[in-house]
Design an enzyme around this catalytic site. Sequence first.
Site, PDB file in Angstrom:
ATOM      1  N   ASP A 187       0.840  -1.202   0.000  1.00 47.55           N
ATOM      2  CA  ASP A 187       0.000   0.000   0.000  1.00 47.55           C
ATOM      3  C   ASP A 187       0.876   1.253   0.000  1.00 47.55           C
ATOM      4  OD1 ASP A 187      -2.790   1.012   0.381  1.00 47.55           O
ATOM      5  OD2 ASP A 187      -1.919   1.892   2.192  1.00 47.55           O
TER       6      ASP A 187
ATOM      7  N   GLU B 256      14.698 -15.221  -0.296  1.00 49.56           N
ATOM      8  CA  GLU B 256      15.162 -16.291   0.597  1.00 49.56           C
ATOM      9  C   GLU B 256      14.152 -17.432   0.671  1.00 49.56           C
ATOM     10  OE1 GLU B 256      15.802 -14.871   4.570  1.00 49.56           O
ATOM     11  OE2 GLU B 256      17.065 -13.238   3.821  1.00 49.56           O
TER      12      GLU B 256
END
Length: 572
Positions: free
Chosen positions: A228, A277
């Site tokens: 956002d 990751e």
Amino acid sequence: MTQNLADTSRPAAAPTAANAGESRGWWRDAVIYQVYPRSFADSNGDGMGDLPGIRSRLPYLRDLGVDAVWLSPFYASPQADAGYDVADYRAVDPMFGTLLDADALIRDAHALGLRIIVDLVPNHSSDQHEWFQRALREGPASPLRDRYHFRPGKGENGELPPNDWESIFGGPAWTRTENPDGTPGDWYLHLFAPEQPDFNWENPAVADEFRSILRFWLDMGVDGFRIDVAHGLVKAEGLPDIGAGDQLKLLGNDVMPFFDQDGVHEIYRSWRRILDEYPGERIGVAEAWTPTVQRTANYVRSDELHQAFNFQYLSTYWDSAALREVIDLSLDSMRPVDAPTTWVLSNHDVTRHATRFGNPPGNTQIRTPGDRELGLRRARAATLLMLALPGSAYLYQGEELGLPDVTDLPDEVRQDPSFFRKAGQDGFRDGCRVPIPWSGTEAPYGFGPTAGGPSWLPQPAEWAALSVEAQTGDPTSTLELYRSALAVRRAQPALGGGTEVTWLDSPEGTLAFRRDSATGEEGGSFVCTVNTTAEAVTVTAPGRVLLCSTGNTEVTGDQAVLQADSTTWWAV
Ligand code: NOJ
């Protein structure tokens, strides 16, 4: 306040059905469906949608044929801005359920082959967030104040805001605090409602906290984040005055000291490292309103986020020349950064496209119903055009039912915070947030469990005819058009993938383009024709009709009649 899952022993990023058999770049051509949790499905009959409700409707989304679901915020929140004011980023608001419900929702979605993207709100918190509350309670000496933008006011007694910035929702972007002893205190910055204080991203504790929040949800198994106000996190040094009023009108054209500052990119580079990751290509999607598509492309460089919303496309009217221009511009801007273009026509902040296109050209906040039939006809055509373009497409819940905006909601039911602050953004966003009609003849039309039960915004009586149940099996319905379109998109290798469209000659007011299968498969080419005029246009038929937004592209010999305001898909 943060809830904890009972099952803490579960390994981080457990392999999921969605992650299994990883495809490179699933997000490059994904169709992503936005669920607005307040308005999707209410399992407990309190009139407000919730996570168990969404969970129960996942098979509907799988059958619709979308790849992923983006959920607007469901975190603990006082709901001053419908959940975009987060009090605890690691808790589910009781109105929506619990963390266990979120966990079950993610697992069920994965089992159905759907990915889940959650909304992250890093520009501001709720004023009820523990940090902000402590900063107020502890007074000017509190170290927590530096996690937000507190400043002394100007004027003899500090009675004027620290600078001239205006809130997007109207009025000054600053609110004055009261000191613990009751005297007037410093001011704090809020680009949106006063209940949404902006974080100070220069403070390392803020960056640390958000990296930890990312990991929390990644460990829960989410496949990505919609970010956002991704362009708002960093403010220009010294918070300089703008020197002009009516600042909302400058947004999107001028560089503002609170938007699209270059410093935001370092944040996204650090987030990308975290996303990478995890297995399964977890993604970040920027909600970034920038002055140009070229500036938007900066957010999706290869070491930053994966996608950014294409608001230039959303803001383009139903006009062939304007559409061709924005399509070329969008594709050209993303090519240098090797990111997919995204396409979007509706979301929870703008008037639904079925209503926008039934009104004369204007902005994305329309207050009049316009010509319903024309709007729907164009909306169906616009959707087929969007789904024929290379890249990823976003759908907003209810557009597959052809829902219009509800333009006549009574003032007393409205909840959009900007409605109450007038001078800012129009404040009529409730019109696109009315709960979804699922079935039956009496409100809330299956949104809640009981006929005659509540819904937080009232649904129009005509929506009985627009429910999922009413449209299912009717080949002329908008729902069946979406189902067919998404099925064809999956089956046709030339759709969605790639980065090119080849424009073909076509009469004025129409568009025609070819898409070739990236793999060069036999018969894998595809043509899309679009007629944005009010008259039928005859063209040479490019191939065999696959799908048409009006259901009736007449082909006689090698001549085809493109109906007014229609899109046709052709196999060639
Ligand atoms: C963008 C969101 O989409 C909108 O609904 C919200 O009001 C603002 N950001 C502030 O968070």
